[in-house]
Design a protein around this motif. Structure first.
Motif, PDB file in Angstrom:
ATOM      1  N   ILE A   1      -8.771  -8.118  -8.717  1.00  0.00           N
ATOM      2  CA  ILE A   1      -9.859  -8.941  -9.266  1.00  0.00           C
ATOM      3  C   ILE A   1     -11.005  -8.032  -9.707  1.00  0.00           C
ATOM      4  CG2 ILE A   1     -11.624 -10.635  -8.634  1.00  0.00           C
ATOM      5  CD1 ILE A   1      -9.349 -11.779  -6.721  1.00  0.00           C
TER       6      ILE A   1
ATOM      7  N   PRO B   1      -1.635 -13.664 -11.354  1.00  0.00           N
ATOM      8  CA  PRO B   1      -0.882 -14.927 -11.263  1.00  0.00           C
ATOM      9  C   PRO B   1       0.628 -14.718 -11.235  1.00  0.00           C
ATOM     10  CG  PRO B   1      -2.572 -15.077 -12.950  1.00  0.00           C
ATOM     11  CD  PRO B   1      -2.511 -13.650 -12.525  1.00  0.00           C
TER      12      PRO B   1
ATOM     13  N   SER C   1       2.265 -14.422  -7.787  1.00  0.00           N
ATOM     14  CA  SER C   1       2.010 -15.505  -6.822  1.00  0.00           C
ATOM     15  C   SER C   1       3.230 -15.883  -5.978  1.00  0.00           C
ATOM     16  CB  SER C   1       1.473 -16.736  -7.533  1.00  0.00           C
ATOM     17  OG  SER C   1       2.447 -17.233  -8.412  1.00  0.00           O
TER      18      SER C   1
ATOM     19  N   PHE D   1      -2.799 -15.786  -0.855  1.00  0.00           N
ATOM     20  CA  PHE D   1      -4.170 -15.409  -0.514  1.00  0.00           C
ATOM     21  C   PHE D   1      -4.876 -16.591   0.144  1.00  0.00           C
ATOM     22  CE2 PHE D   1      -8.692 -14.839  -2.147  1.00  0.00           C
ATOM     23  CZ  PHE D   1      -9.044 -13.995  -1.106  1.00  0.00           C
TER      24      PHE D   1
ATOM     25  N   THR E   1     -12.830 -23.257  -1.720  1.00  0.00           N
ATOM     26  CA  THR E   1     -12.522 -22.638  -3.015  1.00  0.00           C
ATOM     27  C   THR E   1     -11.030 -22.707  -3.325  1.00  0.00           C
ATOM     28  OG1 THR E   1     -12.290 -20.492  -1.947  1.00  0.00           O
ATOM     29  CG2 THR E   1     -14.437 -21.001  -2.886  1.00  0.00           C
TER      30      THR E   1
ATOM     31  N   PHE F   1      -9.026 -25.546  -2.536  1.00  0.00           N
ATOM     32  CA  PHE F   1      -8.561 -26.902  -2.826  1.00  0.00           C
ATOM     33  C   PHE F   1      -8.971 -27.382  -4.218  1.00  0.00           C
ATOM     34  CE2 PHE F   1      -9.237 -27.211   1.955  1.00  0.00           C
ATOM     35  CZ  PHE F   1      -7.928 -26.883   2.229  1.00  0.00           C
ATOM     36  N   VAL F   2      -7.984 -27.781  -4.988  1.00  0.00           N
ATOM     37  CA  VAL F   2      -8.281 -28.357  -6.301  1.00  0.00           C
ATOM     38  C   VAL F   2      -7.582 -29.710  -6.474  1.00  0.00           C
ATOM     39  CG1 VAL F   2      -8.755 -26.206  -7.541  1.00  0.00           C
ATOM     40  CG2 VAL F   2      -6.421 -26.972  -7.318  1.00  0.00           C
TER      41      VAL F   2
ATOM     42  N   LEU G   1       3.007 -23.723  -9.107  1.00  0.00           N
ATOM     43  CA  LEU G   1       2.406 -22.510  -9.668  1.00  0.00           C
ATOM     44  C   LEU G   1       3.282 -21.285  -9.421  1.00  0.00           C
ATOM     45  CD1 LEU G   1      -1.372 -23.002  -8.758  1.00  0.00           C
ATOM     46  CD2 LEU G   1      -0.401 -22.899 -11.034  1.00  0.00           C
TER      47      LEU G   1
ATOM     48  N   ARG H   1     -10.650 -31.777   1.472  1.00  0.00           N
ATOM     49  CA  ARG H   1     -12.065 -31.470   1.701  1.00  0.00           C
ATOM     50  C   ARG H   1     -12.680 -32.312   2.809  1.00  0.00           C
ATOM     51  NH1 ARG H   1     -14.449 -28.461  -2.126  1.00  0.00           N
ATOM     52  NH2 ARG H   1     -13.047 -27.873  -3.799  1.00  0.00           N
TER      53      ARG H   1
ATOM     54  N   ARG I   1     -15.661 -17.326  -7.255  1.00  0.00           N
ATOM     55  CA  ARG I   1     -14.767 -17.307  -6.088  1.00  0.00           C
ATOM     56  C   ARG I   1     -13.569 -18.220  -6.327  1.00  0.00           C
ATOM     57  NH1 ARG I   1     -19.328 -18.209  -1.499  1.00  0.00           N
ATOM     58  NH2 ARG I   1     -20.279 -16.157  -1.547  1.00  0.00           N
ATOM     59  N   ILE I   2     -13.829 -19.435  -6.848  1.00  0.00           N
ATOM     60  CA  ILE I   2     -12.733 -20.386  -7.096  1.00  0.00           C
ATOM     61  C   ILE I   2     -11.750 -19.768  -8.093  1.00  0.00           C
ATOM     62  CG2 ILE I   2     -12.166 -22.655  -8.065  1.00  0.00           C
ATOM     63  CD1 ILE I   2     -14.893 -23.632  -7.007  1.00  0.00           C
TER      64      ILE I   2
ATOM     65  N   GLU J   1     -11.125 -16.621  -8.692  1.00  0.00           N
ATOM     66  CA  GLU J   1     -10.347 -15.555  -8.058  1.00  0.00           C
ATOM     67  C   GLU J   1      -9.222 -16.132  -7.201  1.00  0.00           C
ATOM     68  OE1 GLU J   1     -13.224 -13.331  -5.872  1.00  0.00           O
ATOM     69  OE2 GLU J   1     -14.209 -12.582  -7.672  1.00  0.00           O
ATOM     70  N   VAL J   2      -9.569 -17.151  -6.403  1.00  0.00           N
ATOM     71  CA  VAL J   2      -8.572 -17.737  -5.504  1.00  0.00           C
ATOM     72  C   VAL J   2      -7.448 -18.392  -6.313  1.00  0.00           C
ATOM     73  CG1 VAL J   2      -8.217 -19.499  -3.734  1.00  0.00           C
ATOM     74  CG2 VAL J   2     -10.253 -18.096  -3.665  1.00  0.00           C
ATOM     75  N   GLN J   3      -7.812 -19.083  -7.384  1.00  0.00           N
ATOM     76  CA  GLN J   3      -6.791 -19.770  -8.173  1.00  0.00           C
ATOM     77  C   GLN J   3      -5.911 -18.773  -8.946  1.00  0.00           C
ATOM     78  OE1 GLN J   3      -6.241 -22.864  -7.477  1.00  0.00           O
ATOM     79  NE2 GLN J   3      -8.074 -22.880  -6.205  1.00  0.00           N
ATOM     80  N   LEU J   4      -6.495 -17.664  -9.360  1.00  0.00           N
ATOM     81  CA  LEU J   4      -5.678 -16.603  -9.998  1.00  0.00           C
ATOM     82  C   LEU J   4      -4.631 -16.113  -9.008  1.00  0.00           C
ATOM     83  CD1 LEU J   4      -8.266 -14.380 -11.911  1.00  0.00           C
ATOM     84  CD2 LEU J   4      -6.332 -15.559 -12.927  1.00  0.00           C
TER      85      LEU J   4
ATOM     86  N   ARG K   1      -3.423 -17.724  -6.606  1.00  0.00           N
ATOM     87  CA  ARG K   1      -2.431 -18.781  -6.344  1.00  0.00           C
ATOM     88  C   ARG K   1      -1.423 -18.893  -7.478  1.00  0.00           C
ATOM     89  NH1 ARG K   1      -4.822 -24.471  -4.538  1.00  0.00           N
ATOM     90  NH2 ARG K   1      -2.669 -24.889  -4.050  1.00  0.00           N
ATOM     91  N   GLY K   2      -1.710 -18.242  -8.601  1.00  0.00           N
ATOM     92  CA  GLY K   2      -0.755 -18.264  -9.704  1.00  0.00           C
ATOM     93  C   GLY K   2      -1.224 -19.035 -10.913  1.00  0.00           C
ATOM     94  N   GLU K   3      -2.475 -19.489 -10.917  1.00  0.00           N
ATOM     95  CA  GLU K   3      -2.992 -20.223 -12.076  1.00  0.00           C
ATOM     96  C   GLU K   3      -3.243 -19.238 -13.210  1.00  0.00           C
ATOM     97  OE1 GLU K   3      -3.147 -23.195 -13.752  1.00  0.00           O
ATOM     98  OE2 GLU K   3      -4.069 -24.104 -11.986  1.00  0.00           O
ATOM     99  N   ARG K   4      -2.607 -19.467 -14.362  1.00  0.00           N
ATOM    100  CA  ARG K   4      -2.744 -18.518 -15.478  1.00  0.00           C
ATOM    101  C   ARG K   4      -3.964 -18.874 -16.316  1.00  0.00           C
ATOM    102  NH1 ARG K   4       3.069 -16.103 -16.236  1.00  0.00           N
ATOM    103  NH2 ARG K   4       3.606 -16.331 -14.064  1.00  0.00           N
TER     104      ARG K   4
ATOM    105  N   PRO L   1      -8.892 -28.016 -13.179  1.00  0.00           N
ATOM    106  CA  PRO L   1      -8.963 -28.180 -11.717  1.00  0.00           C
ATOM    107  C   PRO L   1     -10.093 -27.365 -11.087  1.00  0.00           C
ATOM    108  CG  PRO L   1      -6.720 -27.665 -12.427  1.00  0.00           C
ATOM    109  CD  PRO L   1      -7.592 -27.478 -13.608  1.00  0.00           C
TER     110      PRO L   1
ATOM    111  N   TYR M   1     -13.215 -29.334 -11.220  1.00  0.00           N
ATOM    112  CA  TYR M   1     -13.170 -30.387 -10.187  1.00  0.00           C
ATOM    113  C   TYR M   1     -13.601 -29.796  -8.843  1.00  0.00           C
ATOM    114  CZ  TYR M   1     -10.975 -33.338  -6.627  1.00  0.00           C
ATOM    115  OH  TYR M   1     -10.735 -34.083  -5.510  1.00  0.00           O
ATOM    116  N   SER M   2     -13.013 -28.656  -8.527  1.00  0.00           N
ATOM    117  CA  SER M   2     -13.308 -28.003  -7.261  1.00  0.00           C
ATOM    118  C   SER M   2     -14.786 -27.599  -7.180  1.00  0.00           C
ATOM    119  CB  SER M   2     -12.408 -26.782  -7.116  1.00  0.00           C
ATOM    120  OG  SER M   2     -12.633 -26.161  -5.910  1.00  0.00           O
TER     121      SER M   2
ATOM    122  N   GLN N   1     -17.005 -30.628  -6.658  1.00  0.00           N
ATOM    123  CA  GLN N   1     -16.936 -31.096  -5.265  1.00  0.00           C
ATOM    124  C   GLN N   1     -17.740 -30.180  -4.345  1.00  0.00           C
ATOM    125  OE1 GLN N   1     -14.935 -33.466  -3.575  1.00  0.00           O
ATOM    126  NE2 GLN N   1     -14.226 -34.492  -5.401  1.00  0.00           N
ATOM    127  N   SER N   2     -17.556 -28.869  -4.515  1.00  0.00           N
ATOM    128  CA  SER N   2     -18.280 -27.904  -3.669  1.00  0.00           C
ATOM    129  C   SER N   2     -19.782 -28.046  -3.865  1.00  0.00           C
ATOM    130  CB  SER N   2     -17.904 -26.472  -4.023  1.00  0.00           C
ATOM    131  OG  SER N   2     -16.562 -26.281  -3.850  1.00  0.00           O
TER     132      SER N   2
END
Lengths: 558, 306
Positions: free
Chosen positions: A345, A366, A369, A374, A381, A383-384, A398, A428, B168-169, B171-174, B176-179, B194, B197-198, B201-202
């Motif tokens: 990152i 990605p 994954s 992670f 951060t 949960f979506v 994913l 959440r 931060r979101i 980085e975490v989603q990357l 997790r595999g989100e392209r 998404p 959305y996150s 909410q935060s």
């Protein structure tokens, strides 16, 4: 008259059928140091919010019974009026500091009460001096470390000269040294000013001995109320784990006398002559060290943030397959930056990083994954999706799984992790322990990833949640999963990791077998090592300490 | 770099919050009042000059980028939806219920004008948030309205947090595999949904936490006092005077209909007998303040006197 009187109190949060508090009767006297213990979601925070009127005024909900602070019903006084009687310090420093400078933050509450400027100036000054924040007086708050920020929150609460200081897990975001510093300050305030302290905390080894009274809660009820010594004995009789690790090992080993601190425990062993009889054992738990298969590697990594902070200064770290590596260190030591460099990152200014055989980058990440999981510090951060089930499903999709297969695997994981009851809940809305469990469930979906990277996985978790997550990780570790864990939780690191590194000032200060690294340390060592480390330098896990104490008990005829 | 307020050694950072508010909001108010497209570029240049001389260029960059994106969006959309104007540049297809999508010269130029107007407003907001301490602003607003000051305090506290949280979101989603960085714009946009959305909410959770913390420290109980009040200094008068003259002059002239301009049905001539007055007034106001800020930084004598 008691300072706080709670009578027949039950409370329901809005849109909840289950009460958060159920039939509470409690009196708190002036000058007490009350420690609230109990599992996550048992009602500790709710009880504290009642004392300063945030419940029902801020949170709404349904309340039965009465809460009186200083003889006045809190229903008749709003939180802003009660703030001078009961000041609160919250869990997360980021979410409670309102202004931009330290001085201004301490003055904020006093300004709200419209106190004369001279009085405000005097109190700000005394708080700055008393809490050791003078040198940070004009500092920009977002630039403070978590420990400093939490100290500012404490100073701001104390500036109101409250009769009751309410602290909700104040050290959950802090490293061991900052926690120690903060709690020492709380103890000093309690002892020197007679302020009543009501505190909840999961890391009991830090504060159990400071308390004059322990209140243990479960499912919204008070199930024990007594002195720390009585509480430790009660926990022993009732198989409850909410005591410091050093007490827990004595309870598990079947001792009748239960010490609360390492010092008391050593004195106890000494009084039976056991410490003198300890053999010095150099036995250490070595795991086979696979030098061939590298999962991740950082070589001579330097990183400087655009604002000029040099976060990494020549870091060398290799993580081999089948290793469970824990990285410890104070806040700002560079742990999270190293993690972000390893994941690609952040791009190091100098040096090389390899992850799963590739040079990582935001584009490549990605694609890794299916081999990498992670778990971030803040599950928020992660949960979506709107339900736990969808969150698991999304993780699999994913990773490139087909939908039918993914659905089946998600259901299996919900079942095996004991999450079926929460499957349709919004992640959440879950408790800290449940949220972490969902993140771990996503990380450990089948097929297991080669590497699981975790940033502070035990933040805000109680002993049972920690043990549960630890158990899941251990079983996956046995199946060949490699773990890289950044944590402040020395006990967790000791029980899970086989290698450890301590970082400081952007460098790896020491790295090696976990029992050597943690066993030779004064502050980065678990309590059981501080107790038995003289004779058994490699003892860092509770199970080993319990075994030794059982032997000691037999040896001493206890 | 995060677009947040940082204390700096410039004249703007030393101003009373009311003066700084006047200085920041004058370009935005002028952009809203002035209808003639001739004056907006000058306003824009003046504001960029103010940002530069106040040493907040880096901090304002994300605001400027946002303003530019919004301006481009308006520039592209307006000619397609605005069907006024006599000079058709492109004859578009016929859509049911809508009619012909024709692009007119007038709608195109009006889009450019409206885009520039939005850019000036966003840039002015960026200038305000990076040169006025949110604490000073909170103290100032709390004197007039506790609710609006609470809303402002929350917004000020939330915005930097949201920027960090968004990172931060991501980085975490990357991981997790989100392209997020692959594919065409539409695919990237879809992959980012998404995250929004996150983030939303935060931010709601965080806003509730901050409001709770403020309430627990007595915020909202009534009249506040201010620990360290910033008092009016000669520098405030020197900055406020030209800004007040520019603002008052423009408002008076515009109310009298002197600065009016019409894009439709066909473009009117932007230059008229009042143009030198407006251009001169804006240029004088901006230059005076920019020179003052510049001199204050370099001239110790001036610093010590005002």
């Amino acid at each position: 008259m008691a300072l706080v009187e709670i009578e027949n109190l039950s409370y329901w949060y809005p849109e909840r059928d289950e009460p958060a508090l159920d039939g509470i009767n409690l009196e708190l006297e002036r000058g007490e140091f009350v420690l609230l213990t109990g599992p996550t979601g048992c009602g500790k925070t709710t009880l504290m919010r009642l004392i300063n009127g945030l419940i029902p005024h801020f949170h709404g909900g349904r309340m039965m019974g009465t809460v009186k602070v200083g003889g006045v019903d809190t229903r008749r006084k709003r939180p802003d009026e009660l703030a001078r009687e009961a000041s609160m310090v919250f869990q997360d420093p980021e979410d409670q500091l309102v202004t931009t400078t330290v001085e201004k933050e301490i003055a904020f509450g006093l300004e709200n009460f419209g106190l004369p400027s001279k009085v405000i100036a005097k109190r700000v000054e005394e708080m700055l001096v008393g809490t050791g924040l003078s040198r940070l007086r004009r500092h920009f708050i977002p630039d403070l470390s978590s420990g400093e920020a939490q100290k500012v929150a404490l100073a701001s609460a104390l500036a109101l000269h409250p009769e009751i200081l309410v602290l909700d897990e104040p050290t959950s975001q802090l490293d061991p040294l900052s926690s120690e510093e903060l709690l020492t300050l709380v103890r000093r305030v309690h002892e020197e000013t007679g302020t009543t302290v009501v505190m909840s905390e999961h890391r009991l080894e830090r504060c159990y001995h400071y308390a004059t009274r322990i209140i243990h809660m479960k499912k919204g009820r008070i199930i024990f109320d007594g002195t720390p010594v009585e509480a430790a004995r009660w926990c022993g009789r009732n198989d409850e784990a909410f005591v410091p690790p050093v007490s827990r090992v004595f309870i598990k080993a079947g001792w009748e006398d239960i010490p609360l601190t390492v010092n008391q425990a050593r004195a106890l062993l000494h009084s039976y002559g056991y410490l003198e009889r300890l053999r010095v054992s150099e036995e250490r738990r070595e795991r086979p060290w696979n030098h061939k298969e590298e999962i991740a590697r950082a070589k001579g990594v330097y990183f400087i943030y655009p604002q000029g902070k040099e976060a990494l200064r020549g870091v060398d770290l290799t993580i081999n397959r089948d290793t469970h590596m824990a990285i410890l260190g104070e806040n700002g030591a560079g742990k999270s930056t190293l993690l972000r460099c390893l994941l690609g990152i952040l791009k190091p200014g100098r040096g090389k990083v390899e992850l799963l055989g590739e040079v990582p980058s935001p584009i490549r990440l990605p694609r890794l994954s299916s081999r990498l999981a992670f778990c971030p510090q803040n599950p928020g951060t992660f949960f979506v999706s709107s339900t736990v089930r969808e969150e698991l499903l999304r993780t699999l999709l994913l990773r490139g799984e087909k939908e039918n297969e993914a659905r089946k695997k998600a259901e299996d994981q919900l079942d095996s992790m004991g999450l079926m009851d929460l499957a349709e809940r919004n992640p959440r809305d879950l408790s800290a322990g449940e949220r972490e469990k969902v993140v771990v469930a996503c990380a450990l979906l089948s097929p297991l990833p080669d590497l699981v990277v975790m940033d502070e996985p035990t933040r805000g978790l109680d002993y049972h949640s920690k043990r549960e997550i630890q158990g899941k990780l251990m079983s996956c570790g046995e199946k060949g999963c490699t773990f890289l864990i950044v944590t402040h939780d020395v006990e967790f690191a000791a029980s899970l990791a086989d290698r450890a590194a301590i970082m400081g000032d952007g460098k790896i200060i020491v790295e090696g077998n976990v029992d050597v690294v943690l066993g030779d340390s004064l502050f980065f060592s678990p309590q059981v090592n501080r107790l038995l480390g003289d004779g058994f330098p490699g003892v860092i896990r509770e199970e080993d300490a319990v075994r030794i104490l059982r032997e000691a008990k037999n040896l001493c005829g206890r | 770099m995060l677009p947040v307020y940082r204390e700096k050694n410039t004249l703007v950072h030393r101003l009373h919050p009311l003066t700084a508010l006047l200085l920041s909001l004058t370009p935005a108010i002028l952009a809203l009042i002035l209808e003639n497209p001739l004056y907006l570029p000058l306003l824009c240049i003046g504001l960029l000059g103010l940002i530069g001389v106040s040493e907040v260029w880096d901090e304002c960059r994300s605001f400027l980028r946002l303003g530019l994106i919004m301006a481009m969006f308006i520039l592209l959309i307006n000619p397609l939806v605005n069907r006024q104007g006599e000079h058709i540049l492109v004859y578009g297809p016929h859509l049911p219920f809508w009619g012909n999508i024709n692009v007119t010269l007038e709608a195109l130029l009006y889009g450019l004008f409206a885009g520039l107007r939005v850019f000036v407003i966003v840039a002015a907001c960026g200038f305000l948030s990076t040169t006025v301490s949110p604490d000073d602003l909170l103290d100032l607003l709390a004197r007039f309205s506790l609710r609006s000051s609470l809303a402002m305090a929350l917004a000020v506290r939330l915005y930097p947090g949201m920027v960090v949280e968004a990172e931060r979101i991501k980085e975490v989603q990357l991981a997790r595999g989100e392209r997020l960085n692959e594919g065409k714009y539409w695919q990237r946009f879809k992959a980012h949904l998404p995250l929004w959305y996150s983030l939303f909410q935060s931010s709601l959770d965080r806003a509730a936490n901050i409001a709770e913390a403020m309430s627990a420290r007595g915020f909202g109980r009534g009249k506040r006092n201010v620990y360290k009040k910033k008092s009016f200094q000669p520098r405030d008068a020197i900055v406020a005077l030209p800004m007040t003259i520019v603002l008052a002059g423009t408002i008076a002239a515009s109310t009298a209909g002197l600065g009016s301009y019409s894009f439709f049905p066909s473009l009117a001539l932007p230059w008229n007998m009042w143009s030198p007055f407006f251009l001169g007034l804006i240029a004088w106001g901006n230059l005076t303040v920019i020179l003052l800020i510049w001199s204050w930084k370099r001239w110790h004598w001036l610093r010590s006197k005002i």
